[in-house]
Enzyme design. Structure first.
Site, PDB file in Angstrom:
ATOM      1  N   ASP A  93       0.715  -1.014  -0.051  1.00  0.00           N
ATOM      2  CA  ASP A  93       0.088   0.143   0.089  1.00  0.00           C
ATOM      3  C   ASP A  93       0.840   1.321  -0.065  1.00  0.00           C
ATOM      4  OD1 ASP A  93      -2.446   1.916   0.886  1.00  0.00           O
ATOM      5  OD2 ASP A  93      -3.433  -0.080   0.730  1.00  0.00           O
ATOM      6  N   HIS A 116       2.441   1.899  -3.238  1.00  0.00           N
ATOM      7  CA  HIS A 116       1.530   2.897  -3.766  1.00  0.00           C
ATOM      8  C   HIS A 116       2.168   4.492  -3.825  1.00  0.00           C
ATOM      9  CE1 HIS A 116      -2.092   0.217  -3.305  1.00  0.00           C
ATOM     10  NE2 HIS A 116      -1.192  -0.450  -3.795  1.00  0.00           N
TER      11      HIS A 116
END
Length: 272
Positions: A93, A116
């Site tokens: 993430d 991310h």
């Protein structure tokens, strides 16, 4: 092991999901130092910082595979005077995410990837969120990440908010999906009324000295709110190339009129 929990983690789609354990929670800590620690394969976030003041996180290593859901490396919320430096983060993430109330945060010499990217937000999902201000991301390197640096706000915000005085400078991108992205229409899994503009005001944003390669043609995206256009945005010395078959790298801009200087590769907001 954290890996056994990832398949149960559906918080991205389910707002009523069961929260899994965070490896290290730092709540209301003042004048703290986190140094020389390695984190690997958590159930959820590696480090969560809430209500802290004058906290340093340095020389930390965070490791989880790209397939690990909602395993943010470091999440910061409602904290002041936070410095993250000389740290390596690879996760499934955000490498680092900043929630509402984050102020005077400096992120420098961080290596991010996979993951991310480094995100401000998401902002504007809840009532009466606190302002975000004085954020610096400096001299960081992103490798094979979904995004580089990102600001994301929800449409149809229940109340107004601000993100002010943000600097992205001295960044290196290596095959990054969205090297620089401002997304004020962030609405994953259709959880909002995307046709209603965001009420989060972004102002005093500086993007300077961003180099490297983009994995997507739209190397720089500044998509601002129709109701609250971005103000005082400065973009300079951008040199991002796209090596795919669709053509040269490009920028996409909406509801923003940036001041542009220095190298412009790709051309920055050419229609504005």
């Amino acid at each position: 092991l954290g890996a056994t929990s990832w398949k149960q983690n559906d918080c991205g789609k389910n707002s009523n999901c069961k929260l899994l354990a965070t490896t290290l929670r730092l709540d209301f800590v003042t004048n703290g130092v986190i140094q020389g620690i390695t984190f690997k394969d958590p159930k959820s976030f590696h480090i969560n910082v809430l209500g802290c003041n004058k906290l340093k996180i340095q020389h930390v290593t965070i490791t989880a595979p790209i397939t690990s859901l909602n395993t943010d490396g470091i999440h910061i919320g409602r904290s002041n005077g936070i410095t993250i430096s000389d740290t390596t983060i690879g996760t499934g993430d955000d490498c680092i995410s900043l929630g509402d109330g984050s102020k005077d945060v400096t992120i420098q010499r961080v290596k991010c990837g996979p993951g991310h990217g480094i995100s401000i937000g998401s902002l504007g999902k809840y009532f009466n969120e606190q302002p975000v201000a004085r954020i610096k991301v400096l001299d960081c390197t992103f490798t094979d990440t979904m995004n580089g640096v990102r600001i994301k706000t929800w449409p149809s915000s229940p109340s107004a908010g601000t993100a002010d005085d943000i600097t992205f400078k001295g960044l290196t991108m290596n095959k990054v999906g969205n090297p620089v992205i401002v997304d004020q229409a962030y609405c994953p899994y259709s959880q909002c009324k995307s046709q209603i503009p965001s009420r989060i005001k972004i102002s005093n944003l500086m993007i300077d000295d961003v180099q490297g390669t983009s994995a997507t043609r739209e190397a720089l995206k500044i998509i601002c709110s129709k109701d609250e256009p971005c103000q005082n945005v400065k973009v300079s010395n951008i040199n991002l190339s796209y090596l795919g078959a669709e053509g040269k790298a490009m920028s996409v801009c909406e509801n923003v009129k940036p001041a542009v200087s220095g190298t412009q590769n790709p051309p920055i907001c050419p229609r504005h």
